[in-house]
Design an enzyme around this catalytic site. Structure first.
Site, PDB file in Angstrom:
ATOM      1  N   ASP A 119       0.866  -1.175   0.000  1.00 53.27           N
ATOM      2  CA  ASP A 119       0.000   0.000   0.000  1.00 53.27           C
ATOM      3  C   ASP A 119       0.910   1.235   0.000  1.00 53.27           C
ATOM      4  O   ASP A 119       1.356   1.669  -1.060  1.00 53.27           O
ATOM      5  CB  ASP A 119      -0.900  -0.103   1.243  1.00 53.27           C
ATOM      6  CG  ASP A 119      -1.927   1.009   1.357  1.00 53.27           C
ATOM      7  OD1 ASP A 119      -1.841   1.970   0.578  1.00 53.27           O
ATOM      8  OD2 ASP A 119      -2.811   0.921   2.213  1.00 53.27           O
ATOM      9  N   VAL A 169      -9.153  -3.350   0.331  1.00 52.46           N
ATOM     10  CA  VAL A 169      -9.694  -4.633  -0.122  1.00 52.46           C
ATOM     11  C   VAL A 169      -9.564  -5.695   0.971  1.00 52.46           C
ATOM     12  O   VAL A 169      -8.714  -5.589   1.859  1.00 52.46           O
ATOM     13  CB  VAL A 169      -8.985  -5.127  -1.403  1.00 52.46           C
ATOM     14  CG1 VAL A 169      -9.326  -4.241  -2.590  1.00 52.46           C
ATOM     15  CG2 VAL A 169      -7.470  -5.203  -1.213  1.00 52.46           C
TER      16      VAL A 169
HETATM   17  P1  IMP Z   1       1.815  -0.501   3.790  1.00 57.13           P
HETATM   18  O1  IMP Z   1       2.869  -0.463   4.865  1.00 57.13           O
HETATM   19  O2  IMP Z   1       1.014   0.775   3.766  1.00 57.13           O
HETATM   20  O3  IMP Z   1       2.359  -0.841   2.437  1.00 57.13           O
HETATM   21  O4  IMP Z   1       0.770  -1.588   4.223  1.00 57.13           O
HETATM   22  C1  IMP Z   1       1.064  -2.936   4.103  1.00 57.13           C
HETATM   23  C2  IMP Z   1       0.218  -3.801   5.003  1.00 57.13           C
HETATM   24  O5  IMP Z   1      -1.014  -3.190   5.383  1.00 57.13           O
HETATM   25  C3  IMP Z   1      -0.157  -5.048   4.238  1.00 57.13           C
HETATM   26  O6  IMP Z   1       0.796  -6.070   4.431  1.00 57.13           O
HETATM   27  C4  IMP Z   1      -1.519  -5.380   4.795  1.00 57.13           C
HETATM   28  O7  IMP Z   1      -1.405  -6.212   5.932  1.00 57.13           O
HETATM   29  C5  IMP Z   1      -2.104  -4.045   5.189  1.00 57.13           C
HETATM   30  N1  IMP Z   1      -2.982  -3.504   4.130  1.00 57.13           N
HETATM   31  C6  IMP Z   1      -2.687  -2.522   3.247  1.00 57.13           C
HETATM   32  N2  IMP Z   1      -3.711  -2.287   2.414  1.00 57.13           N
HETATM   33  C7  IMP Z   1      -4.679  -3.169   2.761  1.00 57.13           C
HETATM   34  C8  IMP Z   1      -5.990  -3.440   2.234  1.00 57.13           C
HETATM   35  O8  IMP Z   1      -6.490  -2.836   1.275  1.00 57.13           O
HETATM   36  N3  IMP Z   1      -6.699  -4.424   2.870  1.00 57.13           N
HETATM   37  C9  IMP Z   1      -6.196  -5.138   3.919  1.00 57.13           C
HETATM   38  N4  IMP Z   1      -4.968  -4.918   4.428  1.00 57.13           N
HETATM   39  C10 IMP Z   1      -4.221  -3.943   3.861  1.00 57.13           C
END
Ligand code: IMP
Ligand code: MG
Length: 194
Positions: A119, A169
């Protein structure tokens, strides 16, 4: 690297929680399984002479890791890490905590991180730095999903399943408050209270 395009069909009903929380299907089951099989084939070819250690990031990657491993025709080893980056909200806090560390020594290993979704990229940036410090021979990333346009820094992903729009999602391992991980497809979560 090849990607597939998400679909735009309504999600069927599901279990105890209000089905109105579930929005459109973003990746249907047959596309998930087809793409995971293709990724497994690619990884089999790329790692033929140096079997990888798959590092699954719990809990979100558990289904993906399980299906992917069955499509890698090599003597792979599996290990898991649990990290927390979200709490129960649907927006990243930027704070990553290791809840369960690996059992395996990474020295001179060909490590392939298996992630559910990238994300903001903060979780992955942290993980990569943390694992790189353990002296693996190689360190690459395979993420099932990547949200388009949300990463401030290029997350440098060797393998990507699907690039999806920047919506929240659930399903195929992904949760909201620990729910919906067992959906066999990936669909939009509609956030009823907002
Ligand atoms: P980031 O650090 O913002 O890249 O987030 C990564 C982590 O957040 C992922 O490994 C997921 O566990 C969680 N995450 C991010 N986006 C989503 C989503 O749309 N649905 C569910 N979990 C998410
Ligand atoms: Mg999560």
């Amino acid at each position: 690297m090849s990607d597939s395009t998400p679909h735009d069909t309504p999600a069927p009903p599901f279990g105890g929680r209000s089905r109105s929380e579930l929005g459109r299907i973003v990746v249907p089951e047959d596309e998930l399984l087809g793409r995971v099989a293709a990724l497994g084939k690619e990884i089999t070819a790329d790692y033929a002479d140096r079997p990888p250690l798959l590092v699954g990031v719990l809990k979100g990657a558990f289904l993906f890791m399980s299906d992917l491993a069955r499509h890698i025709d090599l003597p792979v080893e599996l290990d898991f890490m649990a990290v927390s980056s979200y709490g129960s909200a649907t927006k990243t806090s930027g704070v990553v905590r290791i809840i369960k560390d690996l059992d395996t020594d990474l020295t001179d290993r060909h490590v392939l991180i298996v992630e559910d979704i990238v994300d903001s990229g903060l979780t992955l940036a942290y993980l990569r730095k943390n694992l790189a410090a353990r002296n693996p021979a190689t360190l690459e990333v395979c993420s099932l999903l990547v949200k388009e346009g949300l990463q401030k820094v290029d997350p440098d992903l060797r393998y990507v399943g699907f690039r999806i729009p920047p919506v929240f999602v659930v399903g195929y391992g992904l949760d909201v408050d620990e729910c919906y991980r067992n959906l066999p497809y990936v669909c939009e979560y509609a956030e009823p209270d907002r």
